[in-house]
Every structure is written in C-alpha cells, then in structure tokens.
Design a protein around this motif. Structure first.
Motif, PDB file in Angstrom:
ATOM      1  N   PRO A 316      -2.508   6.340 -10.898  1.00 55.87           N
ATOM      2  CA  PRO A 316      -2.216   5.184 -10.749  1.00 55.87           C
ATOM      3  C   PRO A 316      -3.441   4.185 -10.322  1.00 55.87           C
ATOM      4  O   PRO A 316      -4.551   4.634  -9.835  1.00 55.87           O
ATOM      5  CB  PRO A 316      -1.281   4.997  -9.532  1.00 55.87           C
ATOM      6  CG  PRO A 316      -0.792   6.286  -9.713  1.00 55.87           C
ATOM      7  CD  PRO A 316      -1.500   7.335 -10.268  1.00 55.87           C
ATOM      8  N   ALA A 317      -3.631   3.079 -11.089  1.00 57.89           N
ATOM      9  CA  ALA A 317      -4.964   2.201 -11.248  1.00 57.89           C
ATOM     10  C   ALA A 317      -5.006   1.230  -9.949  1.00 57.89           C
ATOM     11  O   ALA A 317      -5.937   0.488  -9.753  1.00 57.89           O
ATOM     12  CB  ALA A 317      -5.105   1.522 -12.397  1.00 57.89           C
ATOM     13  N   ILE A 318      -3.755   0.905  -9.304  1.00 60.99           N
ATOM     14  CA  ILE A 318      -3.443   0.054  -8.248  1.00 60.99           C
ATOM     15  C   ILE A 318      -3.885   0.756  -6.716  1.00 60.99           C
ATOM     16  O   ILE A 318      -3.092   1.492  -6.471  1.00 60.99           O
ATOM     17  CB  ILE A 318      -2.370  -0.593  -8.570  1.00 60.99           C
ATOM     18  CG1 ILE A 318      -1.876  -1.110  -9.759  1.00 60.99           C
ATOM     19  CG2 ILE A 318      -2.059  -1.674  -7.253  1.00 60.99           C
ATOM     20  CD1 ILE A 318      -2.634  -2.273 -10.156  1.00 60.99           C
ATOM     21  N   GLN A 319      -4.658  -0.031  -6.263  1.00 62.55           N
ATOM     22  CA  GLN A 319      -5.154   0.331  -4.838  1.00 62.55           C
ATOM     23  C   GLN A 319      -4.422  -0.486  -3.895  1.00 62.55           C
ATOM     24  O   GLN A 319      -3.990   0.136  -2.593  1.00 62.55           O
ATOM     25  CB  GLN A 319      -6.563   0.375  -4.472  1.00 62.55           C
ATOM     26  CG  GLN A 319      -7.249   1.551  -5.147  1.00 62.55           C
ATOM     27  CD  GLN A 319      -7.706   1.290  -6.592  1.00 62.55           C
ATOM     28  OE1 GLN A 319      -8.279   0.046  -6.950  1.00 62.55           O
ATOM     29  NE2 GLN A 319      -7.392   2.278  -7.556  1.00 62.55           N
ATOM     30  N   LYS A 320      -4.219  -1.836  -4.364  1.00 59.72           N
ATOM     31  CA  LYS A 320      -3.723  -2.757  -3.101  1.00 59.72           C
ATOM     32  C   LYS A 320      -2.531  -3.602  -3.883  1.00 59.72           C
ATOM     33  O   LYS A 320      -3.052  -3.968  -5.006  1.00 59.72           O
ATOM     34  CB  LYS A 320      -4.916  -3.390  -2.431  1.00 59.72           C
ATOM     35  CG  LYS A 320      -5.844  -2.848  -1.674  1.00 59.72           C
ATOM     36  CD  LYS A 320      -5.167  -2.019  -0.485  1.00 59.72           C
ATOM     37  CE  LYS A 320      -6.289  -1.393   0.316  1.00 59.72           C
ATOM     38  NZ  LYS A 320      -5.770  -0.795   1.467  1.00 59.72           N
ATOM     39  N   ALA A 321      -1.583  -3.961  -3.002  1.00 59.82           N
ATOM     40  CA  ALA A 321      -0.501  -4.780  -3.763  1.00 59.82           C
ATOM     41  C   ALA A 321      -0.370  -6.120  -2.748  1.00 59.82           C
ATOM     42  O   ALA A 321      -0.383  -5.919  -1.586  1.00 59.82           O
ATOM     43  CB  ALA A 321       0.786  -3.948  -3.770  1.00 59.82           C
ATOM     44  N   ILE A 322      -0.217  -7.407  -3.516  1.00 58.24           N
ATOM     45  CA  ILE A 322      -0.256  -8.326  -2.747  1.00 58.24           C
ATOM     46  C   ILE A 322       1.136  -9.185  -3.212  1.00 58.24           C
ATOM     47  O   ILE A 322       1.204  -9.317  -4.390  1.00 58.24           O
ATOM     48  CB  ILE A 322      -1.167  -9.405  -2.714  1.00 58.24           C
ATOM     49  CG1 ILE A 322      -2.590  -8.704  -2.336  1.00 58.24           C
ATOM     50  CG2 ILE A 322      -0.858 -10.910  -2.293  1.00 58.24           C
ATOM     51  CD1 ILE A 322      -3.846  -9.516  -2.668  1.00 58.24           C
ATOM     52  N   ALA A 323       2.001  -9.608  -2.430  1.00 62.48           N
ATOM     53  CA  ALA A 323       3.085 -10.243  -2.693  1.00 62.48           C
ATOM     54  C   ALA A 323       2.914 -11.801  -2.551  1.00 62.48           C
ATOM     55  O   ALA A 323       2.395 -12.385  -1.712  1.00 62.48           O
ATOM     56  CB  ALA A 323       4.245 -10.042  -2.122  1.00 62.48           C
TER      57      ALA A 323
END
Length: 663
Positions: A316-323
């Motif tokens: 997985p390339a995503i380290q952080k998620a923002i809504a």
C-alpha cells in the motif's frame, strides 16, 4: 520447516483476515488517462480508475450494531449484509511519485466537489479533459483523490433533488450507492409516519411532489399543510386538493391561487405527513466511507485476490488519509467521526478531516427514515467539545466516542458567513451561547464575508442584491497543506479564527447587536434559522424551545469582523455578506450579498450611503495596491495564503481599472 501447529495458526490468521475484510471486491471497470494526459510537475501524469466497491458488513459486531436497522437488513449465506458503491479514483500513474496521502470525498448529491474547491476547476465534469484539472493544485502536490457514492438511486426520473438530495435521480455522471432496505423479521414492510417537504415547480396550477420514501398505502391517508418562508404553518389556499399519483408521487392542485406563493410571497412549501415504508439502512453509507478508505490504505488485495489499485507491487502506497466534505457531506464526515473512526480491526481510518461549510449540524444517515440531504432543527450535539446541554439534558459532542477510544482525527472546520445565518452559530459556543474551549485536535475558521459557495457571477437572479463572489478557495488550499503537515509531521496549523462572545465579535442575531449599517435598499435578516429542541416521537416533531441565535458582529461596512479576512475584504471595494433578501419576500438560501461602494464622496452622499466611497478610502491606485499586497503578505506569514495565490490576488488587483467598476 513450519510445524503443524504454526501452519494451523497461519490458516486461522488468514481466515480471520478474510472474515474481517470489509471490501470483499473492488471491481475496476476501466482505467483511462486523466486531464488529457497533462503532466503535473514532479508527480507526472494522472489516471482515472473507475469501478464498484462491494462490501460485506457483520451486523453482530458492536461497531456495526449501532447502525440503525442493520439487524433488519437482508443477509447472505455467510450472515453478512451486502451493499455496493460507485468509486472514482484519481491517482498518479506512477504511485512512487505520489505524496502518500489520500483525500477521500463522499460526493455531494452524486457530484465531485474537491476539484472545484481546491483546484478552482470550473469546467467539465469529464475528468478526461484538461480543463477539469483547474489550476492542478491537488495534482501538483501529489494527492490521490477518491470519490465515492453513498446516496441511493431514486427509482423515477424527473426530480432534480429528492429529500433535499437524499436520493440521486437517474443520470450518467452521479456516483451512487446501492443500500439495502430494512424489513420486519417476517418479511413485511417497516413503516412509520414521516413528514415530507414539497415545493415547486408549478405547471398549469399543479405541483408534483416526489417522496423520499414510498407511501405505505396510496389511499388518502396523509395530512397536507402549508409552511411559509419562515417555516410557520399557514392556512391552505382555497380549493386546494391533493392525491397520490402512485407510491412515489403526490399531486397538489389549487384553483384558488399560485401554489408557489403564500399571499403573494414566494418560497412557501407544503408539508405532507404520511405513512412511509421501506427505510434504507442509511447507516451503511457511513460504513462504506470507513471501509473503502481502510481498504485502500491498508490492504494489498480484495477477497478475490484482485490488487488494490493504490498498492503497487502488493505494498500500500498510502500513509495518511484525509476526509473532505462540503455542505451536506461536511455534515456527513462529522457524522462518520461521531459514530466511528476505526475499522473492524481497530485501525484508525482518517488521520485528518476537513469539514467545510457544514455549520452546527451532523447528518441524518443513522436514523430510521433518514433524509441526509435535508437540514433543519437537528438535535444536539452541535459542536466538537463534549459538554452538558441543560436543555435536552444530554452530555455529548461530535468527538465523544473517539475521545473515549483514542481514535480522533485532526480536524479543520471552515464555515462561510452563510452558515451562522442558517442556524450555524452554535458551532462556536455551548448551547447557552457561551464561549467554549475547542479540543486540541480541532481548528475552526470563519471565512469572513463569504457565502456558502463563491458565486460564479454577481447576477441577482431571484435575490435583491448581487450575489457574493468573494473567493475563499485560496484559504482552503493553504489550510489543506496545514492539515497535511499536522497529520504527517505534527506541526500545528494556524490558530483558530472565529467569532467569540468574549471579544464582542459573536453577538445576538439582531441588527442593533450585529451593528449592520443602514445601507440604502439592503435588508437585514429579521429572523434567522435557529436550532431547537423538539419531541421527535411526534410527526412532524413538536417544536419545544429554541436555542440561542448568534451572528458575527459586522464592521462599519457591514462585513464580519472576526475570522479569516481575505485581502479583498481587508482592502474592500464593496460590502460582502452571507445573507441576501429574496425579491418578493423571504431570503435566498446560502446566498450572500455583494454591495459595491460608491466611487465618489458626492455619489455616496447623494445615495445616502454611510459607507466611505472608494475615493475617500484610497487616494490613488498605488495606495490601494500597496494595501492589498500588505494584506496578502500578512496572511502568508500566518500560513493562511500560499505565495502562488498571493501573486494571483496582487495581479488581479492591478488589472482592475481605476477607479474600479463593480463586477
């Protein structure tokens, strides 16, 4: 060599992981180049991945059991509840060049907003066209943007917005969700009394209203009443009749007057109380937001073995998620955090949340007959701080649950000046109208002088004043980068800027307290919307008592004093407000006013305008441009404006004629 015991443990671990998987399949229908193949600096080209995410939810898990009616939803052979949503992913072709951050947007009435808000994209919704990228801001930063449906389709064509946008009518572009309908254990329909607001358009003396939920019995079993522009009940016009056309539509006829007006005042609406059936298990919309994001940031593949498109090489390339959500979706992402910000494995889903123009309200996904596109009279809580409300006798807050299990995200909350007018003032205070302390993980900003969304044109339309074009999007860009730094490095964002009782910038909602000047021909809202306590056991709910009505205090020109004041407001050529009277009576919802200053002192004295003219404010164009540059630099230093936007603001100011003419 692996021992049998270890092999068994490995098999059990694999089975457990599969049993806990929430996105059982991500069916990618096609992948095509985005934005005409344009390159975006170090990030390179983008592509569009479109598909359908298919979910299974275990209704027996405590995390899901809180979802209203999930126990009444149909189950598959594995005892799980199934549903699916449309998904569009904008991602760098080469994910090694991405910035490792995902922006998730639950689309608003099926429509994508993030590119318009952050990229100032005003062109086509077709993401294959270059114009859809706008200024390319999100792409140049390297964000992966995920758009997903969460509102179910409407079975009939024709209506523009059903239940305020709670269901999505047929159309080629909107992203939707297919959510199950609740039934009684014996398979019979779930029914309940509910109220539906019905408004125009009127054709040949008839009004066709589309119901959010089907009527349980199409025989005349409902009650029709009329509400004026302020929501108060008024007598029906003479010779008014109505009937159900089918289980989804009602026809109202009046031979005694215009159905779109009450005593000649436009803006009235009909309220139908009827027995509805077949509630959608709308809480699963929240589960879809949670589980799709968790899958994309944590998992390598779905249950069928198909790869996560954001996990090249199985990593997985995503380290952080923002809504990100705006208006009703801003309320929705707050509702998501209110219920849960962890997946079934206990992993945090969103590190950051940007709730935009959502005011002091959650959304109604997790109620039996939810209409999350509608707004009005929402129940406590109204803000992020967990506190006691002596009116409802409840102790609650948006973050009460996540504070208890340490899963709260970092939160940026931004509102325009239109939200306090629409009962949004309580987000700044407790329910007694007193200042409160925001939690450490929340920053709040009033985007002073702006309306719900910047007007593309100042044309009056149905309003008395020109619409408000003041652009808050440069501030949104700066705050997104500040939120990004907050969740990735821990650097604190700019200090909150919003009106407060203590310094006199948040006041009672009357003209004298607000200090709005007597500008000729400009009305001040004589009665703003209010939050209120109601008895929800009755249909329609019984209005019991109002909460305080509060508004930001105005400066001498009539624009809000507190909050983030963009250079065009700090060095004004006009008054900018979050309200606008409707021609013929009532108010233009979510629309502000743009009221230019007189050019000369003589002209403003002749008009009786108390606001200084342009020539009285700025002796020369050079003085005006210097003031604009100073204001922009101050916001840059406070990390509320980026250099690229400051350059545009200075350039636009210099290109105006002198003296400048109204837009």
């Amino acid at each position: 060599m692996r021992t049998p015991g270890l092999a068994l443990l490995a098999i059990l671990a694999l089975f457990s992981a599969q049993a806990m998987a929430r996105v059982v399949a991500l069916d990618v229908t096609h992948t095509v180049p985005a934005f005409g193949g344009a390159e975006f600096g170090k990030t390179g080209r983008y592509e569009i991945v479109e598909g359908v995410a298919r979910f299974e939810v275990d209704p027996t898990l405590p995390l899901n059991a809180m979802l209203v009616n999930v126990q009444r939803a149909p189950r598959n052979a594995r005892g799980k509840v199934e549903f699916d949503v449309d998904v569009v992913i904008l991602k760098p072709v080469d994910m090694t060049r991405a910035n490792g951050r995902l922006i998730y947007e639950p689309v608003n009435r099926g429509n994508k907003l993030a590119l318009g808000m952050f990229n100032t994209a005003l062109g086509s919704r077709d993401l294959t066209l270059a114009e859809a990228a706008g200024n390319g801001f999100l792409m140049r930063q390297g964000y992966t943007v995920v758009f997903a449906g969460w509102q179910p389709p409407y079975p009939l064509s024709g209506p523009v917005s059903v239940g305020g946008g709670s269901r999505i009518p047929p159309g080629p572009d909107a992203l939707r969700a297919r959510l199950p309908i609740a039934h009684q254990p014996d398979g019979s329909a779930v029914t309940a009394l509910r109220s539906e607001v019905i408004a125009g358009p009127v054709q040949n003396g008839k009004l066709i209203g589309y119901l959010t939920y089907p009527v349980a019995d199409a025989r005349p079993n409902g009650k029709l009443s009329l509400r004026d522009v302020n929501g108060k009940a008024v007598p029906l016009p003479d010779q008014t009749s109505w009937r159900y056309l089918d289980e989804w539509r009602v026809e109202i006829t009046s031979a005694g007057g215009d159905l779109a007006a009450v005593n000649g005042v436009p803006g009235a609406g009909y309220e139908l109380v009827y027995t509805a059936k077949d509630p959608i298990v709308y809480g699963l919309a929240l589960a879809s937001m949670r589980d799709l994001t968790a899958f994309l940031r944590y998992e390598a593949r779905d249950d069928s073995g198909r790869p996560n498109p954001l996990a090249p090489g199985g990593k997985p390339a995503i380290q952080k998620a923002i809504a990100f959500g705006a208006s009703q979706t801003g309320r929705s992402i707050k509702t998501l955090v209110y219920h849960f910000n962890e997946d079934e494995k206990g992993r945090i889903v969103f590190d950051g949340v940007h709730a935009h123009i959502s005011g002091a309200a959650l959304n109604s996904q997790n109620v039996e007959f939810g209409s999350p596109g509608q707004k009005g009279g929402e129940a406590f809580p109204y803000t992020y701080e967990t506190l006691f409300d002596p009116v409802s006798r409840r102790f609650d807050g948006y973050l009460a649950r996540c504070q208890g299990n340490h899963t709260c995200p970092k939160i940026i909350h931004t509102d325009s000046d239109a939200e306090p007018v629409a009962a949004g003032g309580l987000v700044f205070t407790d329910t007694q109208g007193r200042d409160m302390q925001l939690p450490d993980n929340v920053r709040m900003y009033l985007l002073s002088g702006t309306q719900h969304g910047p007007a593309a044109t100042t044309a009056r339309g149905m309003c008395e004043q020109m619409q408000n074009p003041l652009d808050y999007r440069p501030v949104l860009r700066a705050l997104l980068l500040a939120l990004d730094e907050w969740v990735t490095t821990g650097r604190q964002p700019p200090a909150s800027r919003y009106p407060r009782r203590a310094d006199g910038t948040l006041v009672n909602a009357d003209r004298s307290s607000v200090g709005f000047p007597a500008i000729p021909g400009v009305k001040f809202p004589d009665a703003i919307d209010r939050m209120y306590l109601s008895d929800a056991s009755l249909v329609p709910p019984l209005h019991i008592v109002d909460y305080p009505a509060l508004l930001p205090r105005a400066d001498a020109d009539g624009s809000s004093m507190a909050g983030v004041r963009v250079p065009e407001l700090q060095v004004p050529l006009a008054t900018f407000t979050g309200f606008n009277a409707r021609a013929g009576g009532g108010w233009c919802i979510a629309t502000g006013s743009y009221i230019p200053f007189a050019t000369t002192k003589a002209a403003r004295e002749q008009a009786g305008d108390p606001r200084p003219s342009i020539e009285e404010r700025y002796p020369t164009q050079a003085a005006y441009l210097a003031a604009v540059a100073k204001a922009a630099l101050s916001l840059q230093r406070d990390r509320l404006l980026l250099e690229e936007d400051a350059q545009v603001i200075r350039k636009d100011a210099a290109q105006q004629g002198w003296p400048p003419k109204p837009r």
